[in-house]
Design a protein around this motif. Structure first.
Motif, mmCIF file in Angstrom:
data_model
loop_
_atom_site.group_PDB
_atom_site.id
_atom_site.type_symbol
_atom_site.label_atom_id
_atom_site.label_comp_id
_atom_site.label_asym_id
_atom_site.label_seq_id
_atom_site.Cartn_x
_atom_site.Cartn_y
_atom_site.Cartn_z
ATOM 1 N N ALA A 182 0.940 -0.725 -0.039
ATOM 2 C CA ALA A 182 0.299 -0.243 -0.680
ATOM 3 C C ALA A 182 0.815 1.196 0.048
ATOM 4 C CB ALA A 182 -0.989 0.122 1.629
ATOM 5 N N PHE A 183 1.780 1.299 1.086
ATOM 6 C CA PHE A 183 2.880 2.283 1.401
ATOM 7 C C PHE A 183 3.376 2.618 -0.221
ATOM 8 C CE2 PHE A 183 2.686 2.026 5.375
ATOM 9 C CZ PHE A 183 2.604 3.591 5.773
ATOM 10 N N ALA A 184 3.987 1.575 -0.704
ATOM 11 C CA ALA A 184 5.052 1.230 -1.910
ATOM 12 C C ALA A 184 3.589 1.744 -3.727
ATOM 13 C CB ALA A 184 5.036 0.088 -2.515
ATOM 14 N N ALA A 185 2.431 1.231 -3.651
ATOM 15 C CA ALA A 185 1.430 2.123 -4.209
ATOM 16 C C ALA A 185 1.438 3.231 -4.717
ATOM 17 C CB ALA A 185 0.517 1.383 -4.227
ATOM 18 N N TYR A 186 1.155 3.776 -3.348
ATOM 19 C CA TYR A 186 0.847 5.159 -3.037
ATOM 20 C C TYR A 186 2.465 6.309 -3.731
ATOM 21 C CZ TYR A 186 0.063 9.839 -1.386
ATOM 22 O OH TYR A 186 0.121 11.017 -1.080
#
Length: 416
Positions: A228-232
């Protein structure tokens, strides 16, 4: 004409037929597994699941008590019924496990001792099995397999069987122990819960269930948090090399995880993790991250830009935008990946055998079923079918609980 209101286009009909074909393609083997899970091993080995409702011809080994033996000349005779005090119908019979249905009922099947003479003139005997009418005499060949002339014969042992199970056993020597008879009889279809009872009540199955939950839950949550952090970052933050990182993520989707098993286990051993729950959590996290990042990034890119820009104008940091706006709006994509990751880790066998200790205290359910219940050959289809339905119970609950988010999450980024 295809666009007239009220009429289905030819493409729609083809689509419906393809969907129907795929449903049937998946449904038929599932029904077969379900039916086989309630059958016993012998009936499964004799007929397919589509014949489960019909009687099955099965071979049985019977050893009647040697009571009431009488002597008839040089032979000893034992009579009785293979069903004992019960009843049944015999279709065929034999005297060896090699061919339990060698003869039909109403015949006599036996082993003869053929008297042949060797080239040096010495008399020799050779075994010969054949069937003959119950009220007749056996037909003896003129020569044996080696071309030696047959000069005579004697009955070593013989069995006569009636359709109702009445038998007559004839033997050359004295009958000191129960003879072994083989009969092929029709059995009614049998269904039961014995396969499920064997799985659910087997030793340490509860421990295997707890181990499976211990592996699956963290291995589902950890990659979602990281992805989730990487995708954002890949969707809404501008930095050098972002497009290259996106291309790397897409490229990692096609890398087989089997290529990384041995190098990753070697790395775990070098850093001191070894075969442990932490090791398998990290392994599942690494194998699941490419798809998680790709899926979540595609969804986050499709979120309204105005909302995010307005939040930044109001002074929100990237972390606040991510936690307060993007993360709640991305729940369908998070749920869809959670379903896939949960299914993969719950049903995993290969990664569990590589990254978990081999002792029974660390077995997950798939390893427990494969190594303990099925053995090295895995030939018990009844247990295998029942194990399949036992193991999918929890994933089905997870799937039906979050299925409304599945389609929305999978279609993320497909349209604007």
């Amino acid at each position: 004409m295809d666009n007239i209101a009220g009429q289905k286009s030819s493409l729609s009909i083809v689509t419906n037929l393809c969907v129907l074909f795929l449903v049937v393609l998946w449904l038929v083997p599932t029904v077969g597994l379900l039916v086989s899970s309630f059958r016993d091993r012998e009936q499964i080995s004799e007929t397919g699941w589509w014949k489960a409702m019909f009687p099955v011809e099965q071979a049985f080994r019977v050893q009647p008590e040697a009571d009431g033996v009488r002597q008839d000349g040089d032979l000893y005779v034992l009579e009785g019924n293979v069903f004992g005090t019960g009843s049944g119908s015999v279709a065929a019979f034999g005297i060896t496990s090699r061919d339990p249905g060698a003869a039909e009922t109403g015949q006599t099947y036996g082993r003869l001792k053929l008297e042949v003479r060797d080239s040096d003139g010495e008399l020799d005997t050779e075994n010969y099995e054949t069937a003959w009418p119950a009220d007749g005499a056996p037909e003896v060949p003129e020569t044996d397999e080696d071309g030696r002339a047959v000069e005579g014969y004697s009955i070593d042992r013989a069995l006569t069987m009636a359709p109702n199970g009445d038998f007559t056993w004839v033997q050359e020597g004295e009958i000191r122990r129960p003879p072994t008879l083989y009969v092929v009889a029709k059995q009614p279809p049998e269904f039961g819960l014995q396969n499920y009872e064997l799985i659910l009540y087997s030793n340490n199955m509860d421990r295997a269930f707890i181990n499976t939950m211990t592996v699956t839950i963290p291995a589902t949550i950890i990659p979602i948090l990281i992805a989730a952090f990487a995708a954002y970052a890949l969707a809404w933050m501008d930095f050098t090399g972002r497009q290259f990182l996106i291309a790397m993520v897409v490229g990692l989707l096609v890398v087989p995880l089997q290529l990384a098993l041995v190098p990753l286990l070697t790395l775990h051993n070098e850093v001191g993790i070894g075969q442990s729950f932490l090791g398998i959590w990290l392994a599942h996290t690494g194998f699941g991250l490419p798809l998680a990042i790709y899926l979540l990034r595609n969804y986050m890119v499709g979120l309204p830009r105005d909302i995010i820009e307005s939040a930044k104008v109001d002074g929100a940091t990237d972390f606040q935008v991510f936690t307060k706006i993007v993360l709640p709006l991305s729940f369908p994509a998070l749920a869809s990946f959670a379903i896939f990751q949960f299914l993969w880790t719950w049903n995993d066998l290969l990664v569990a055998k590589v990254f978990l200790p081999s002792n029974s205290e660390s077995w997950v359910m798939t390893v427990k079923i494969a190594d303990d219940l099925l053995g090295s050959r895995g030939g018990d289809w009844g247990i295998l079918a029942a194990a399949a339905f036992v193991s999918i119970a929890v994933p089905l609950l997870v799937f039906f609980a979050m299925q409304k988010y599945l389609v929305r999450g999978l279609l993320a980024g497909s349209v604007k």
